[in-house]
Design an enzyme around this catalytic site. Structure first.
Site: not given
Lengths: 316, 316
Positions: A110, A203, A273
């Site tokens: 992330s 992602e 995630h």
């Protein structure tokens, strides 16, 4: 690429926060899990600092804490506690001299994608995988199992189910990427990655579809999708599409950006995630196989691999 | 910079949509206003195309429509109907040969910032100002009045009230910018602006504070804030800050990114997603004065100005 030494039982590792705030309670499970792996877990001095509303302490504190862990010769790996936002506020002020002298694994995803891209510029492998704040999450076991394997030097293969938009083929190349927002956030900076010949992973979470499209268009316009070895699409989590609906499926949105390219493309990858968020070595040489039964991503083997790796991790 | 010829009564202008969908009813007021200015208003052939859920027609249609207006020698200005998202999907496919041969004004803001940045690369001035879909909005009159003045060749001065975070000073330089999202969206692309010696304008709407900070950090990391002539902050509209609150005021957030720079900084500028959204010529040479009573932005005067402008607009 420099591969840090893999971990052994008894090694000391650290929890540090480069972005959003964490509490002691939120780190409890990670302390237990990492201890159960035979690791001595250190928390950075100001991990639970309250000096900023959103961030895990102000920039100075987060910077000093992380720098201390980079410089500490007894710390063998740094686990970034959580994502959110904040890493880019301190990234360009970190001094990686110690890390280059004594490489160690840095783990996260992330927001930590920004750090991975910096380490890639320094030619240091790092680990894209789940983070301490998510260790208590439901279904985390495979994520943690893959992370443990990677950290302790066991090769690990990621498998993905078939997706009708996949583009079949095989590719071998250095792997990079992670969160799409953070990838576009690096464009035009000193951390902008060279993606030619690479396997790119993307992602995303909690974005409107039109923003997803904007970021993909940004990557395309920056030439980052033109000459990949392969493209991997991980979890696309909580993508929102209010009225008026954007009018394109995510897969079509992705494929539209690369319709003039020949490389393999794999959707459905267990990266991002959601659980499982399987671990892989950012910057390492990987092979991607996309076939009618599904996709597979594994460390490249043979002579090519040996030629590619330098540093302590290559010995194990 | 090439300055297109200013408008005269009787000129034909066009409404075109590069981004989000518009309806005929939404364009009604703009048709009336522009007609009342003595302009013949053309709508692009597929302005109300329904071929995409969110966009004003699919890429091919929007591209063809806009290209037609660029190429039509009878069209003296193109008004972008609304913002949203979509301009970057077609931008790199537009052919500006006709525009370079026969410059015309292109008007818009928000998503149209992408187009302004492209025109800046081509050294063509364009107009940052309110858009047709907003002509019926409350308090729009000053926005329209400034737009009309700019279009018809009258110089226009923008004034801003004092803000305690302002940094006093004077600056003269080419002006560029607009929507912060679109500015960061251009980084790493062929439209990435050179900001050295420039007056940079930023405005934003509907973002979380941490995202605002991320974009400002992106600009800083890309070196775009280092050597400005001056910085102008327009409307920061509907900036959201849920729990945990980010913990920084917007002005502090901005100033923190440029604490090692000397140039004047003006907040409170009537530019952006609120009324008044006063018009200015993107790419033109402007002077900024930030003093204890407020700020002022006006076309640069004197020899410097004459040396800077080429093209038809310089004659009027």
């Amino acid at each position: 690429m420099i591969r840090p030494p893999f971990l052994s039982t008894g090694d000391t590792v650290a929890l540090a926060a480069t972005g959003r705030k964490v509490s002691s309670a939120q780190m409890q499970k990670a302390m237990e899990v990492l201890s159960s792996w035979g690791l001595n877990v250190l928390q950075t001095p100001h991990l639970f600092n309250e000096a900023h509303g959103y961030l895990a302490g102000n920039d100075e504190t987060r910077l000093r804490d992380f720098q201390q862990m980079l410089d500490d010769k007894n710390v063998h790996a740094i686990f970034c506690a959580r994502g959110g936002y904040g890493t880019t506020r301190i990234l360009d002020c970190l001094d990686f001299t110690s890390l280059l002298e004594k490489p160690k694994w840095i783990v996260g995803f992330s927001d930590v994608t920004a750090l991975h891209l910096k380490l890639l510029q320094l030619r240091i492998e790092s680990i894209h995988g789940t983070m301490p704040i998510l260790y208590p999450s439901a279904g985390v076991e495979p994520s943690l199992e893959s992370l443990k394997k990677i950290l302790f030097g066991e090769d690990f293969t990621l498998q993905a189910t078939f997706h009708k938009a996949n583009r079949m083929g095989q590719a071998t190349g250095p792997i990079l990427g992670g969160n799409l927002s953070l990838l576009t956030d690096a464009l035009g900076t000193s951390c902008e990655p060279d993606t030619v010949g690479k396997i790119l992973v993307i992602e995303e979470i909690d974005e409107y579809k039109y923003r997803l499209d904007r970021m993909l268009t940004h990557l395309r316009r920056a030439g980052k999708l033109d000459h990949l070895a392969g493209l991997i699409i991980g979890h696309m989590t909580d993508i929102k599409d209010p009225d008026p609906a954007f009018g394109e499926e995510i897969a079509a949105m992705v494929m539209d950006k690369i319709d003039d390219t020949p490389y393999p493309v794999a959707f459905n990858f267990p990266i991002g995630h959601e659980n499982p968020n399987l671990a892989w070595r950012h910057g390492s040489l990987m092979s991607l196989d996309v076939n009618p039964t599904g996709s597979m991503l594994q460390p490249a083997t043979g002579l090519l691999r040996e030629a590619y790796i330098i540093g302590p991790g290559s010995k194990k």
